[in-house]
Structure formats: C-alpha cells, structure tokens
Design an enzyme around this catalytic site. Structure first.
Site, PDB file in Angstrom:
ATOM      1  N   ASP A 159       0.849  -1.246   0.200  1.00  0.00           N
ATOM      2  CA  ASP A 159      -0.033  -0.080   0.224  1.00  0.00           C
ATOM      3  C   ASP A 159       0.925   1.248  -0.226  1.00  0.00           C
ATOM      4  O   ASP A 159       2.115   1.273   0.386  1.00  0.00           O
ATOM      5  CB  ASP A 159      -0.832  -0.141   1.306  1.00  0.00           C
ATOM      6  N   GLY A 211      -7.342   4.103   3.769  1.00  0.00           N
ATOM      7  CA  GLY A 211      -7.563   2.974   2.669  1.00  0.00           C
ATOM      8  C   GLY A 211      -8.778   2.937   1.898  1.00  0.00           C
ATOM      9  O   GLY A 211      -9.069   2.451   1.141  1.00  0.00           O
ATOM     10  N   ASN A 263      -3.822   9.711  -6.894  1.00  0.00           N
ATOM     11  CA  ASN A 263      -2.631  10.546  -6.763  1.00  0.00           C
ATOM     12  C   ASN A 263      -1.249   9.653  -6.771  1.00  0.00           C
ATOM     13  O   ASN A 263      -0.540  10.258  -6.675  1.00  0.00           O
ATOM     14  CB  ASN A 263      -2.757  11.526  -5.597  1.00  0.00           C
ATOM     15  N   ASP A 267      -0.031   4.841   0.828  1.00  0.00           N
ATOM     16  CA  ASP A 267      -0.197   6.025   1.987  1.00  0.00           C
ATOM     17  C   ASP A 267      -0.072   5.526   3.193  1.00  0.00           C
ATOM     18  O   ASP A 267      -0.874   4.350   3.554  1.00  0.00           O
ATOM     19  CB  ASP A 267      -1.614   6.794   1.859  1.00  0.00           C
ATOM     20  N   ARG A 315     -11.846   8.244  -2.324  1.00  0.00           N
ATOM     21  CA  ARG A 315     -11.946   9.514  -2.283  1.00  0.00           C
ATOM     22  C   ARG A 315     -13.372   9.672  -2.125  1.00  0.00           C
ATOM     23  O   ARG A 315     -14.032  10.245  -1.187  1.00  0.00           O
ATOM     24  CB  ARG A 315     -11.447  10.388  -3.557  1.00  0.00           C
ATOM     25  N   ASP A 333      -1.435  -0.568   5.829  1.00  0.00           N
ATOM     26  CA  ASP A 333      -1.553   0.221   7.404  1.00  0.00           C
ATOM     27  C   ASP A 333      -3.130   0.220   7.591  1.00  0.00           C
ATOM     28  O   ASP A 333      -3.515   0.945   8.644  1.00  0.00           O
ATOM     29  CB  ASP A 333      -1.037   1.477   7.295  1.00  0.00           C
TER      30      ASP A 333
HETATM   31  C1  BG6 Z   1      -5.637   5.830   0.358  1.00  0.00           C
HETATM   32  C2  BG6 Z   1      -5.774   6.779   1.544  1.00  0.00           C
HETATM   33  O1  BG6 Z   1      -4.425   5.263  -0.118  1.00  0.00           O
HETATM   34  O2  BG6 Z   1      -6.168   6.880  -0.786  1.00  0.00           O
HETATM   35  C3  BG6 Z   1      -7.201   7.177   1.781  1.00  0.00           C
HETATM   36  O3  BG6 Z   1      -5.533   5.898   2.669  1.00  0.00           O
HETATM   37  C4  BG6 Z   1      -7.610   7.938   0.482  1.00  0.00           C
HETATM   38  O4  BG6 Z   1      -7.141   8.052   2.710  1.00  0.00           O
HETATM   39  C5  BG6 Z   1      -7.401   7.171  -1.055  1.00  0.00           C
HETATM   40  O5  BG6 Z   1      -8.839   8.440   0.564  1.00  0.00           O
HETATM   41  C6  BG6 Z   1      -7.935   7.707  -2.085  1.00  0.00           C
HETATM   42  O6  BG6 Z   1      -7.014   8.693  -2.342  1.00  0.00           O
HETATM   43  P1  BG6 Z   1      -6.942  10.016  -3.400  1.00  0.00           P
HETATM   44  O7  BG6 Z   1      -5.429  10.510  -3.426  1.00  0.00           O
HETATM   45  O8  BG6 Z   1      -7.357   9.078  -4.645  1.00  0.00           O
HETATM   46  O9  BG6 Z   1      -7.974  11.048  -3.318  1.00  0.00           O
HETATM   47 MG    MG Z   2      -2.723   3.209   3.664  1.00  0.00          MG
END
Ligand code: BG6
Ligand code: MG
Length: 216
Positions: free
Chosen positions: A11, A48, A120, A13, A51, A172
């Site tokens: 993973d 996890g 992202n 983030d 969005r 995590d």
């Molecule tokens: C996950 C994060 O990796 O990505 C979440 O733990 C987040 O908190 C999710 O909402 C989506 O992220 P993004 O960057 O596409 O908005």
């Molecule tokens: Mg994570």
C-alpha cells in the site's frame, strides 16, 4: 502448491510515505468551508478508503444533503488542496524502514508492486523519487472497487505475473488487511494495522521487522 513469497505488494499511503496529514488538511479545509464537523478521529476512518467513499463518511456529519454534482465538486476541491500539499513531499517523507525493505527485496529478486486506492499514486511516487522503483503499479485509477475489495491487490499480482498465494501485502489500513485476505494473500499489518489480529505478521513500522524471516 508452492506458497513461497515471490512478490510483495505495498500500500502507498501510510506504508511507504506519510500523507496522512495532507489528507486530513485537505478534507478539513473543504469541511470547514461547508461548516461540516470533521476531526482527526473521523480522518482515521478514511484510511484506505476511496476519495468518494471518504466524502460519504465526512457527509455523515453534514446538516443538509448534497446532489451528486455538488459531491463531485467537493471531492474535486479537496483533491486540489491535497495535490497542493503533496507538492511539498520529498524523499524525506518516506517512512522508516521502507527503503531498506525495498532494497532487501530487490537484492533477493522478489518482485515489488504498489497496490493503492489513491488516484494520486503517480504524483506521490514522483515526488518521493520512487517512480521507477516498482515492477508494477495498481492504483485508484485502474480499479472500480476499493478496499476491502481485493481488486487492487489482485490486479497488482496479475501485473507481476504471480499467483495471489505467492504474494504478501503490506498495509496500514484495516480495510486493506481485509482486502488482502479476501484476495488469498498473506498480509503484514503496520502503523494503524499493527494491532490487527487478522494479519499474518504485524510491526509498528517497516524498521521494526526482520523482513528476511517473512521470506523464509
Ligand atoms: C488511500 C488513503 O491510500 O487513498 C485514503 O489511505 C484516500 O485516505 C485514498 O482517501 C484515495 O486517495 P486519493 O489520492 O485518490 O484521493
Ligand atoms: Mg494506507
């Protein structure tokens, strides 16, 4: 069937890089503008989670209901704040132990992949200088079902050319631990998932585990 670990799916983030505070600040700014109560405890529930599903959790505290168009605009606004914040990430934001583990796996010819819900992911990997490090990347741009659905990890395994039973997931988030198990993969829980009893292995962070013993 041989179930030796020949691939590790990380993973992003909270495992490779610390983006928690950037997510929190992005959502907080959006929520404050809309006068929706939001705090760090609620932010923990977004770990996890995709969005749009994160937005739905935040909207549990909203006093009015929003149209789909308004919801899309709110998620876009949060993302704009978030993208600005992650623009300051550098290799210094790579979490403890992560680089050592990646180097150990490469030295042992174990394949490595990213399995993240984040759209992202490409920006973040570039910011921290790891955009050419992984053998495969499966992220929020490639899937329709986010964790706890195993889709992102199954895709990562497929891109690595490995059977799920030969993959270890590092997560995590409890939703991610669940996803790995649903995908028939073994899982190492770190950070917020370090207490998860369903994980096969746990550690406070990647510097606190002898990864070689997992690979034996
Ligand atoms: C996950 C994060 O990796 O990505 C979440 O733990 C987040 O908190 C999710 O909402 C989506 O992220 P993004 O960057 O596409 O908005
Ligand atoms: Mg994570």
């Amino acid at each position: 069937m041989n179930n030796k670990i020949t691939g590790v799916i990380f993973d992003l983030d909270g495992v490779i890089v610390s983006t928690d505070n950037c997510h929190y600040l992005g959502w907080k700014q959006m929520a404050d503008e809309e006068s929706i109560y939001f705090d760090r405890q609620i932010n923990e529930r977004l770990r996890g989670v995709s969005r749009m599903e994160s937005l739905e959790i935040i909207l549990e505290k909203a006093e009015k209901s929003y149209s789909q168009q308004e919801k899309d605009a709110m998620a876009q606004r949060k993302n704009a704040y978030y993208v600005k914040l992650i623009g300051s990430l550098t290799a210094d934001d790579i979490l403890p132990g992560a680089m050592n583990v990646l180097n150990l796996l490469k030295a042992n010819e174990i394949k490595i992949a990213i399995g993240s819900s984040s759209k992202n992911t490409p920006i973040i990997l570039k910011q921290i200088g790891l955009d050419h490090t992984f053998d495969a990347i499966a992220d929020g741009n490639h899937i329709t079902n986010s964790k706890p659905d195993p889709e992102v990890f199954l895709l990562a395994a497929k891109l690595l050319g490995l059977a799920p039973a030969n993959c270890l997931v590092v997560e995590d988030a409890d939703a991610g631990v669940q996803a790995a198990i649903a995908g028939n993969m073994r899982v190492l829980g770190v950070g917020s998932a370090a207490q998860n009893e369903k994980a096969d292995f746990t550690a406070a962070d990647l510097s606190k585990i002898d990864f070689a013993t997992i690979l034996e």
